[in-house]
Design a protein around this motif. Structure first.
Motif, PDB file in Angstrom:
ATOM      1  N   GLY A 254       1.278  -3.762 -12.189  1.00  0.00           N
ATOM      2  CA  GLY A 254       2.378  -3.493 -13.104  1.00  0.00           C
ATOM      3  C   GLY A 254       3.384  -4.609 -13.183  1.00  0.00           C
ATOM      4  O   GLY A 254       3.046  -5.795 -13.220  1.00  0.00           O
ATOM      5  N   LYS A 255       4.653  -4.246 -13.210  1.00  0.00           N
ATOM      6  CA  LYS A 255       5.737  -5.203 -13.359  1.00  0.00           C
ATOM      7  C   LYS A 255       5.916  -6.089 -12.137  1.00  0.00           C
ATOM      8  O   LYS A 255       6.579  -7.126 -12.203  1.00  0.00           O
ATOM      9  N   LEU A 256       5.337  -5.684 -11.010  1.00  0.00           N
ATOM     10  CA  LEU A 256       5.557  -6.435  -9.782  1.00  0.00           C
ATOM     11  C   LEU A 256       4.883  -7.796  -9.775  1.00  0.00           C
ATOM     12  O   LEU A 256       5.294  -8.699  -9.067  1.00  0.00           O
ATOM     13  N   GLY A 257       3.829  -7.942 -10.550  1.00  0.00           N
ATOM     14  CA  GLY A 257       3.052  -9.168 -10.490  1.00  0.00           C
ATOM     15  C   GLY A 257       1.866  -8.989  -9.562  1.00  0.00           C
ATOM     16  O   GLY A 257       1.348  -7.882  -9.391  1.00  0.00           O
ATOM     17  N   VAL A 258       1.437 -10.071  -8.913  1.00  0.00           N
ATOM     18  CA  VAL A 258       0.264 -10.027  -8.051  1.00  0.00           C
ATOM     19  C   VAL A 258       0.654  -9.621  -6.631  1.00  0.00           C
ATOM     20  O   VAL A 258       1.513 -10.247  -6.008  1.00  0.00           O
ATOM     21  N   VAL A 259       0.028  -8.546  -6.155  1.00  0.00           N
ATOM     22  CA  VAL A 259       0.196  -8.128  -4.763  1.00  0.00           C
ATOM     23  C   VAL A 259      -0.810  -8.920  -3.930  1.00  0.00           C
ATOM     24  O   VAL A 259      -2.011  -8.724  -4.044  1.00  0.00           O
ATOM     25  N   LYS A 260      -0.295  -9.832  -3.142  1.00  0.00           N
ATOM     26  CA  LYS A 260      -1.154 -10.720  -2.343  1.00  0.00           C
ATOM     27  C   LYS A 260      -1.811  -9.962  -1.200  1.00  0.00           C
ATOM     28  O   LYS A 260      -2.978 -10.189  -0.855  1.00  0.00           O
ATOM     29  N   ALA A 261      -1.058  -9.085  -0.560  1.00  0.00           N
ATOM     30  CA  ALA A 261      -1.536  -8.289   0.574  1.00  0.00           C
ATOM     31  C   ALA A 261      -0.570  -7.125   0.754  1.00  0.00           C
ATOM     32  O   ALA A 261       0.380  -6.964  -0.013  1.00  0.00           O
ATOM     33  N   MET A 262      -0.841  -6.319   1.767  1.00  0.00           N
ATOM     34  CA  MET A 262       0.049  -5.194   2.077  1.00  0.00           C
ATOM     35  C   MET A 262       0.643  -5.363   3.477  1.00  0.00           C
ATOM     36  O   MET A 262      -0.076  -5.708   4.420  1.00  0.00           O
ATOM     37  N   ASP A 263       1.937  -5.128   3.572  1.00  0.00           N
ATOM     38  CA  ASP A 263       2.589  -4.996   4.869  1.00  0.00           C
ATOM     39  C   ASP A 263       2.646  -3.510   5.213  1.00  0.00           C
ATOM     40  O   ASP A 263       2.882  -2.685   4.321  1.00  0.00           O
ATOM     41  N   PRO A 264       2.437  -3.158   6.487  1.00  0.00           N
ATOM     42  CA  PRO A 264       2.605  -1.747   6.855  1.00  0.00           C
ATOM     43  C   PRO A 264       4.060  -1.343   6.686  1.00  0.00           C
ATOM     44  O   PRO A 264       4.973  -2.153   6.906  1.00  0.00           O
ATOM     45  N   ALA A 265       4.297  -0.116   6.273  1.00  0.00           N
ATOM     46  CA  ALA A 265       5.654   0.397   6.075  1.00  0.00           C
ATOM     47  C   ALA A 265       5.877   1.601   6.970  1.00  0.00           C
ATOM     48  O   ALA A 265       4.974   2.432   7.150  1.00  0.00           O
ATOM     49  N   THR A 266       7.062   1.698   7.542  1.00  0.00           N
ATOM     50  CA  THR A 266       7.430   2.839   8.371  1.00  0.00           C
ATOM     51  C   THR A 266       8.751   3.413   7.874  1.00  0.00           C
ATOM     52  O   THR A 266       9.508   2.742   7.157  1.00  0.00           O
ATOM     53  N   ASP A 267       9.045   4.625   8.263  1.00  0.00           N
ATOM     54  CA  ASP A 267      10.289   5.261   7.859  1.00  0.00           C
ATOM     55  C   ASP A 267      11.505   4.448   8.308  1.00  0.00           C
ATOM     56  O   ASP A 267      12.479   4.303   7.554  1.00  0.00           O
ATOM     57  N   LYS A 268      11.450   3.880   9.500  1.00  0.00           N
ATOM     58  CA  LYS A 268      12.581   3.125  10.048  1.00  0.00           C
ATOM     59  C   LYS A 268      12.913   1.901   9.196  1.00  0.00           C
ATOM     60  O   LYS A 268      14.061   1.446   9.158  1.00  0.00           O
ATOM     61  N   ASP A 269      11.916   1.353   8.517  1.00  0.00           N
ATOM     62  CA  ASP A 269      12.148   0.180   7.670  1.00  0.00           C
ATOM     63  C   ASP A 269      13.230   0.435   6.633  1.00  0.00           C
ATOM     64  O   ASP A 269      13.878  -0.501   6.154  1.00  0.00           O
ATOM     65  N   TYR A 270      13.437   1.702   6.273  1.00  0.00           N
ATOM     66  CA  TYR A 270      14.334   2.042   5.173  1.00  0.00           C
ATOM     67  C   TYR A 270      15.691   2.575   5.635  1.00  0.00           C
ATOM     68  O   TYR A 270      16.432   3.162   4.854  1.00  0.00           O
ATOM     69  N   ASP A 271      16.020   2.315   6.916  1.00  0.00           N
ATOM     70  CA  ASP A 271      17.325   2.751   7.421  1.00  0.00           C
ATOM     71  C   ASP A 271      18.478   2.074   6.680  1.00  0.00           C
ATOM     72  O   ASP A 271      19.540   2.669   6.487  1.00  0.00           O
TER      73      ASP A 271
END
Length: 289
Positions: A254-271
């Protein structure tokens, strides 16, 4: 009242379109409306096809009219996975109590990062050089549940002595980052808040020249929008979805462009996003709103 009726109608329409999940052969994928729904689905096809290949399952994408409708669809078990803005994820998990958790966030080819920034842009014909110059101007936010299109810019404005609900000539929600960008470019509003990835994509597509708008503010990095899964799904399906999402790489989304890879995401990341929302809640309470 009109907005509430519109949201309710959009949610009912989405619910009616989503059948009960009876088999694990098709995964319903919710997308926040970052741009026109048909264009978003079309632009997301490479990502959807890659995820289908990783899972060995069909993906059915759905775009709701606003962020809240996607959150409610997750809570009502009408979606298995979704792509949410950071604030929309916090609202889903903490306030709506939807059974969701973040799994991954995309590392973008253009930046090499899985984070982004909120921008405040102004029309170059306006005498707006800093946030203090915005008083008395017309301004567009994106969506009440948007991190870069609502929570982050509101905090920045408050820190610079501006109450968005009192100090603008007019204030409205455009619905999408793209709509806010176009509104500023065409002079329909004096300034607006958008995500930097939307600005960068418009530049790369030739839809915008740098001289078309003026950047007057850029936030600190915000953790990237998470891909979330429902935690009340069968455990083996949850595991399969996690592995499938983490396997995605080098694909347009979509609008993001090219996703090169994925980083793992955790709930704490969004504190840090929780802090933005808590600030806004405290301000509203203090103001008696």
């Amino acid at each position: 009242m009109y907005r509430r009726t519109l949201m309710a109608g959009a949610l009912l329409g989405l619910m009616a379109a989503l059948p009960a999940f009876a088999q694990t052969t098709e995964i319903r994928f919710g997308l926040i409306p970052s741009e026109d729904a048909e264009k978003l689905i079309a632009d997301s096809q490479p990502f959807i096809k890659a995820l289908e290949a990783a899972l060995g399952m069909k993906i059915k994408p759905y775009v709701a009219i606003d962020y809240s409708a996607v959150v409610e669809a997750l809570k009502s078990d009408k979606l298995e996975i979704a792509f949410l803005g950071p604030a929309a994820y916090i609202l889903a998990r903490d306030k709506v109590k939807a059974p969701v958790e973040p799994v991954a966030r995309g590392v973008m080819e253009q930046t090499g990062k899985s984070s982004y920034r909120a921008l405040i842009i102004a029309h170059p014909a306006q005498p707006i050089r800093n946030l203090g110059d915005l008083k008395g101007k017309t301004f567009a936010l994106v969506d009440p549940a948007s991190t870069s299109g609502n929570f982050a810019p509101r905090l920045a404005l408050h820190k610079n002595g501006i109450d968005p609900d009192k100090d603008f000539k007019s204030l409205y929600y455009s619905g999408t980052h793209q709509a806010s960008l176009i509104a500023v470019k065409e002079g329909k509003v004096n300034a607006a808040a958008i995500a930097d990835e939307v600005y960068d994509l418009a530049i790369s597509r030739g839809q915008l020249k740098k001289e078309d708008v003026r950047i007057v503010f850029a936030s600190d990095p915000i953790p990237g929008s998470p891909f979330v899964i429902r935690t009340n799904l069968p455990k083996d399906l949850q595991d399969k979805l996690r592995k499938g999402l983490m396997a995605i790489g080098n694909v347009q989304f979509g609008k993001l462009g090219v996703v090169k890879a994925m980083d793992p995401a955790t709930d704490k990341d969004y504190d840090s996003v929780r802090e933005l929302i808590a600030f806004q809640d405290q301000f509203k309470k203090a103001a008696g709103k």
